[in-house]
Design an enzyme around this catalytic site. Structure first.
Site, PDB file in Angstrom:
ATOM      1  N   ASP A  94       0.835  -1.215   0.000  1.00 27.96           N
ATOM      2  CA  ASP A  94       0.000   0.000   0.000  1.00 27.96           C
ATOM      3  C   ASP A  94       0.865   1.260   0.000  1.00 27.96           C
ATOM      4  O   ASP A  94       2.000   1.247   0.480  1.00 27.96           O
ATOM      5  CB  ASP A  94      -0.909  -0.027   1.241  1.00 27.96           C
ATOM      6  N   ASN A 130     -11.047  -2.050  -5.467  1.00 26.09           N
ATOM      7  CA  ASN A 130     -10.215  -1.102  -6.230  1.00 26.09           C
ATOM      8  C   ASN A 130     -10.829  -0.684  -7.581  1.00 26.09           C
ATOM      9  O   ASN A 130     -10.395   0.298  -8.191  1.00 26.09           O
ATOM     10  CB  ASN A 130      -8.801  -1.650  -6.455  1.00 26.09           C
TER      11      ASN A 130
END
Ligand code: IPE
Ligand code: IPE
Ligand code: MG
Length: 244
Positions: A21, A69
């Protein structure tokens, strides 16, 4: 010396899972578009796969794209898809030479055809390798995975193949994408966020968690080794008491 090596290998995780991330923030902080962060992130993926393999990790699971996402701006999503196809095309051969088996976890449904084609090609090329299994979580969501497992079990019950009373934890595990694999021993998340974000909810039950403020494009081999040595110092108790 021999004892050292033995001790080190005892404290080495068999399975490491990583939530990669912070690509976007890393780029924005440097005045670059988020997409530049993804490109820099790809370099770290290569570096960490090699570091994991060299360290003797048997299973490495990386979170590349979640079922959530898709809600990102369409330009970013298509950039990620294009990059994924390119990287798989360019790197699968190298990984194959290095004995890495590429395995994808996640829902196929919803992934564009060209992406599926690149994934299938990489998986087929490397399927007989025994060095390290690299699970790439793509269009992955843990709740979706559990729902799919529950559906499959329910279908078997309805067909009279399984009795409800015979359903055990290992039955559920055997319907997950990670069937036949040990659960992760260590979960790493970069970028300072301290959450799981729908990743491996079932499999992480007893994993050691490691969070670092480094963004993924900054997470190099040295940072990875630091995570492994932190893991080596942890005492896992599995709900029991320390045996001295
Ligand atoms: C991780 O970085 C990569 C993917 C989720 C594809 P992010 O893109 O989430 O970067 P941040 O968290 O917004 O900085
Ligand atoms: C998790 O990161 C998914 C991947 C790394 C592929 P996100 O950036 O999507 O997670 P949130 O939104 O911070 O929870
Ligand atoms: Mg993020």
């Amino acid at each position: 010396m021999e004892k050292d090596i033995q001790q080190r290998s005892e404290h080495l995780p068999v399975h490491v899972a990583i939530i990669m991330d912070g690509n976007g923030r890393w780029a924005m902080e440097r005045g670059m578009p988020r997409t530049q962060g993804h490109l820099e992130g790809v370099k770290r993926v290569e570096e960490i796969i090699k570091a994991a393999r060299d360290a003797g990790i048997k299973f490495l699971t990386i979170y590349a794209f979640s079922t959530e996402n898709w809600t990102r701006p369409s330009e970013e999503v298509s950039m990620i898809m294009r990059t994924f196809i390119q990287v798989l095309g360019q790197k699968a051969r190298d990984l194959d030479k290095n004995g890495v088996r590429i395995n994808f976890i996640g829902r196929r449904q919803g992934i564009p055809q060209e992406v599926l084609k690149a994934m299938d090609k990489a998986a087929l090329l490397t399927r007989d390798n025994a060095g390290m299994t690299l699970n790439i979580a793509f269009n992955y969501g843990a709740r979706g995975e559990i729902v799919d497992a529950v559906k499959s079990i329910a279908q078997r019950v309805a067909a009279g193949l399984v009795k409800p009373d015979d359903i055990e934890e290992k039955t559920v595990s055997s319907f997950l994408y990670t069937k036949d694999q040990p659960d992760p021993d260590l979960l790493i998340r970069t970028s300072g966020e301290v959450r799981i974000s729908n990743f491996l909810l079932w499999q992480l039950s007893y994993a050691e968690l490691y969070f670092t403020d480094k963004c993924w494009p900054e997470f190099n081999e040295q940072e990875f080794l630091k995570a492994l040595s932190t893991y080596a110092q942890r005492e896992r108790r599995w709900g029991g008491v320390k045996v001295s």
